[in-house]
Design an enzyme around this catalytic site. Structure first.
Site, PDB file in Angstrom:
ATOM      1  N   THR A  25       0.820  -1.212   0.000  1.00  0.00           N
ATOM      2  CA  THR A  25       0.000   0.000   0.000  1.00  0.00           C
ATOM      3  C   THR A  25       0.852   1.259   0.000  1.00  0.00           C
ATOM      4  OG1 THR A  25      -0.126  -0.064   2.405  1.00  0.00           O
ATOM      5  CG2 THR A  25      -1.889  -1.163   1.197  1.00  0.00           C
ATOM      6  N   GLY A  26       2.050   1.133  -0.542  1.00  0.00           N
ATOM      7  CA  GLY A  26       2.878   2.328  -0.729  1.00  0.00           C
ATOM      8  C   GLY A  26       2.415   3.077  -1.964  1.00  0.00           C
ATOM      9  N   ILE A  28       3.249   2.801  -5.028  1.00  0.00           N
ATOM     10  CA  ILE A  28       2.952   1.931  -6.172  1.00  0.00           C
ATOM     11  C   ILE A  28       1.567   1.300  -6.005  1.00  0.00           C
ATOM     12  CG2 ILE A  28       3.535  -0.316  -7.198  1.00  0.00           C
ATOM     13  CD1 ILE A  28       6.095   0.548  -7.785  1.00  0.00           C
ATOM     14  N   CYS A 140      11.502   0.534 -12.775  1.00  0.00           N
ATOM     15  CA  CYS A 140      11.074   1.741 -13.491  1.00  0.00           C
ATOM     16  C   CYS A 140      12.102   2.107 -14.557  1.00  0.00           C
ATOM     17  CB  CYS A 140      10.853   2.884 -12.509  1.00  0.00           C
ATOM     18  SG  CYS A 140      12.272   3.267 -11.474  1.00  0.00           S
ATOM     19  N   ASN A 280       8.231   7.350 -12.770  1.00  0.00           N
ATOM     20  CA  ASN A 280       8.790   6.025 -12.474  1.00  0.00           C
ATOM     21  C   ASN A 280       7.696   5.049 -12.072  1.00  0.00           C
ATOM     22  OD1 ASN A 280       8.802   7.937 -10.246  1.00  0.00           O
ATOM     23  ND2 ASN A 280       9.691   6.335  -8.969  1.00  0.00           N
TER      24      ASN A 280
END
Lengths: 309, 337
Positions: A25-26, A28, A140, A280
């Protein structure tokens, strides 16, 4: 040139959406949830984190999706396996997650630089892996560089590739920071795999500049006889293809002097939740979501779902 | 007398001045001289550290393996040091360096990014190696922030922590405030200061650092280093001794090593040239000098404008590819194109 040109226009129409879960759940994971939310082919059934207080879980809740702080265990405990699981944790965690997920027959889309699964760079490999249920999005920098590296190696006798990426500090989370070694290894491995060139170096800078630096990747190639005009044409064509799924991908500069070709790429995020400089995250997530969307149309998905239900 | 530990990165940071082209014979001869002078730690490698040889910052004339094994053989008394930037080198580079007998590692990170060192400091501690953390481009962070970052590095396992004045931007009062804050935050481990001489302040800044409680001070023979160079070691040591600090270094041996360095390592000793002053004022990493001058000349723009623009963009070490952008923008602005 590419079998996958025009990828975005080929967004599948499916009767039954693919069920997906997101682990992590960051930044990304959060952007993934927003992209899944926009996709008619994907239905988010669970967002799993570790920290009940995380902003990523709150965000998923705000969109009305089920969330859990129970991590991978909660994903495994689902009454019916998800069609697709996005792993947006860390390379070390992914190595733990994959053996647990593999028996479920789920398609696992790995956003970490774990080097476990089959590498996908949409305009080079297509988005439909021929084998395996583990798809790896490289990194990325890999997503930005591989299309250019692949095209240059196909046309010029390249003896060395170097890929230097810079991401803004504010969008380099803890997993990214702990995974710099894997980033370097996986990006270099991808450059070699998709170019055939073994002399390769990958570098990642984390920039603390304010305002934050937009994600960029410099590709250098040692080669001979590269006409700058031809190089530019090749690179522009590649960029056009990548923009089919990552619209913020652009060529900042492109030179061929003596035996050195230098190309600088920049990716601006087109996202509901990311700042524009976080290209990214946008490019890797856009590619990952495409893989899941493509999976929605696969016949083997239908048969597998039948077995599992 | 208070004992200080002097680190000598002549064979590492000095590489920036000669585009990482030091040969093994010169490396061996300087290491022997430094050892004879009883300099406690001799650091060697590519200017940007283990694994950093690249087109982005310069390909090295000698491999990491060869440089480390050469210096290892030459050092009978001194300890061997190595440097690494996460994202450039990896744990694999550290592992190999441990195999070559490196005694002291420094993990370098940008001033506000101590968390980038977490994994590698942990790796080194697990491997039983001595691990330091240095915060680079430290003029870009306040004393309070540096202290906080230094404390985090110690939490990750750093056995010494400190700052580099990578752009040579500090005046002594800046150093006093920053070292003082760090010493206050990390009283369990020694604090490091590494100065650059862009504004002619390197020795004075190093004395200020020692007075503020730093216990590890860096210096290079003849100030060998990028731009105006680093703190001149053979000046630093006697000045520190006169200021009441013990270094354990033999003065004649030190002067001999410096003379040898001037003869065998460098085309000419560094001077505070106009471009170094600008780099220091602009707060830009001194290692950018060659590239800025070359690209500016080719495009017909004033390299001083390029330095100030790079400073305005808060460019950090490793972002050499941005020089191309800035030069090309200034060039098109100039021609109205």
């Amino acid at each position: 040139m590419s079998p996958t040109a025009g990828l975005r226009s080929a967004r599948p129409e499916v009767a039954e959406p693919v069920t997906v879960a997101v682990i992590g759940t960051g930044a990304i994971g959060r952007d993934l949830v927003s992209k899944i939310d926009r996709s008619p082919a994907l239905e988010c059934r669970l967002v799993a984190g570790r920290n009940p207080e995380s902003a990523g879980l709150r965000y998923a809740e705000s969109l009305g999706y089920p969330t859990t702080a129970g991590g991978i265990e909660a994903v495994l405990a689902a009454p019916r396996p998800f069609d697709v699981v996005f792993d947006a944790t860390s390379a070390a965690s992914h190595r733990v997650h994959w053996p647990l997920l593999e028996p479920l027959g789920t398609l696992v889309i790995d956003l970490t630089p774990s080097k476990v699964g089959q590498m996908v760079a949409p305009t080079v490999t297509g988005v439909s892996p021929a084998t395996g249920r583990n798809v790896n999005l490289i990194s990325c920098g890999g997503q930005a560089a591989v299309p250019v590296v692949h095209a240059l190696a196909a046309r010029f006798p390249v003896s060395y590739f170097e890929v230097v990426s810079t991401v803004a500090s504010t969008v380099a989370g803890r997993a990214t920071r702990m995974n710099l070694d894997e980033y370097v290894a996986t990006t270099g491995h991808a450059v070699t795999t998709f170019s055939g060139v073994t002399a390769v170096k990958a570098i990642l800078n984390i920039s603390p500049a304010v305002p934050p630096a937009t994600f960029r990747t410099a590709v250098r190639a040692r080669t001979v006889g590269a006409d700058p005009v031809v190089v530019r044409a090749v690179v522009d064509q590649v960029a056009e293809q990548v923009r089919s799924f990552a619209p913020g991908y652009e060529v900042v500069s492109c030179t061929a002097v003596d035996d050195l070709v230098t190309i600088t790429l920049r990716v601006t995020a087109h996202s509901d939740v990311l700042p524009p400089y976080a290209g990214n995250l946008d490019i890797i997530n856009s590619a990952a979501v495409m893989v899941a969307e493509q999976y929605a149309t696969r016949p083997d998905r239908m048969s597998r779902t039948g077995v599992a239900s | 007398m208070k004992q200080l530990v002097i680190h000598d990165p002549t064979l590492r940071d000095g590489q920036h001045a000669v585009r990482h082209q030091l040969g093994l014979t010169a490396i061996r001869r300087y290491a022997e001289a430094a050892d004879a002078a009883r300099i406690p730690v001799v650091e060697v490698g590519h200017g940007n550290g283990l694994g950093a040889s690249s087109l982005q910052v310069g390909l090295a004339a000698a491999s990491d393996d060869d440089m480390l094994s050469t210096v290892r053989e030459a050092l009978l008394h001194s300890r061997m040091g190595a440097f690494m930037l996460p994202g450039w080198g990896t744990s694999e580079d550290l592992r190999r360096a441990i195999g070559h007998g490196v005694d002291v590692f420094r993990i370098g990170v940008h001033a506000t990014e101590a968390s980038l060192a977490e994994r590698h400091l942990g790796f080194l501690r697990d491997a039983g190696a001595e691990a330091h953390c240095v915060l680079m481009m430290s003029h870009m962070a306040s004393a309070g922030e540096l202290a906080e970052q230094a404390a985090r590095a110690v939490g990750y396992g750093a056995q010494a922590v400190g700052i580099m004045d990578s752009a040579g931007h500090f005046l002594p009062a800046d150093v006093t405030a920053r070292i003082g804050a760090i010493v206050g935050a990390v009283d369990a481990v020694p604090v490091i200061f590494h100065g650059h001489n862009n504004l002619g302040m390197a020795v004075a800044n190093s004395v200020a650092a020692a007075d503020a409680g730093a216990l590890i001070i860096d210096g290079c023979a003849r100030g060998f280093g990028a731009g105006a160079g680093n703190t001149q070691l053979e000046v630093l040591v006697p000045v520190l001794e006169r200021s009441g600090y013990a270094t354990g270094i033999d003065l004649y041996g030190l002067l001999d090593a410096a003379d040898l360095a001037e003869r065998e390592l460098m085309p000419a000793p560094p001077v505070t040239a106009s471009m170094s002053i600008v780099s220091g004022l602009a707060g830009v990493f001194s290692g950018f000098k060659h590239r800025v001058v070359e690209l500016s000349a080719a495009a017909g723009v004033d390299p001083r404008d390029v330095f100030f623009e790079l400073g305005r963009r808060q460019t950090i070490a490793g972002q050499e590819d941005l020089i191309v952008d800035v030069v090309s923008e200034l060039s098109s602005r100039k021609t109205g194109g």
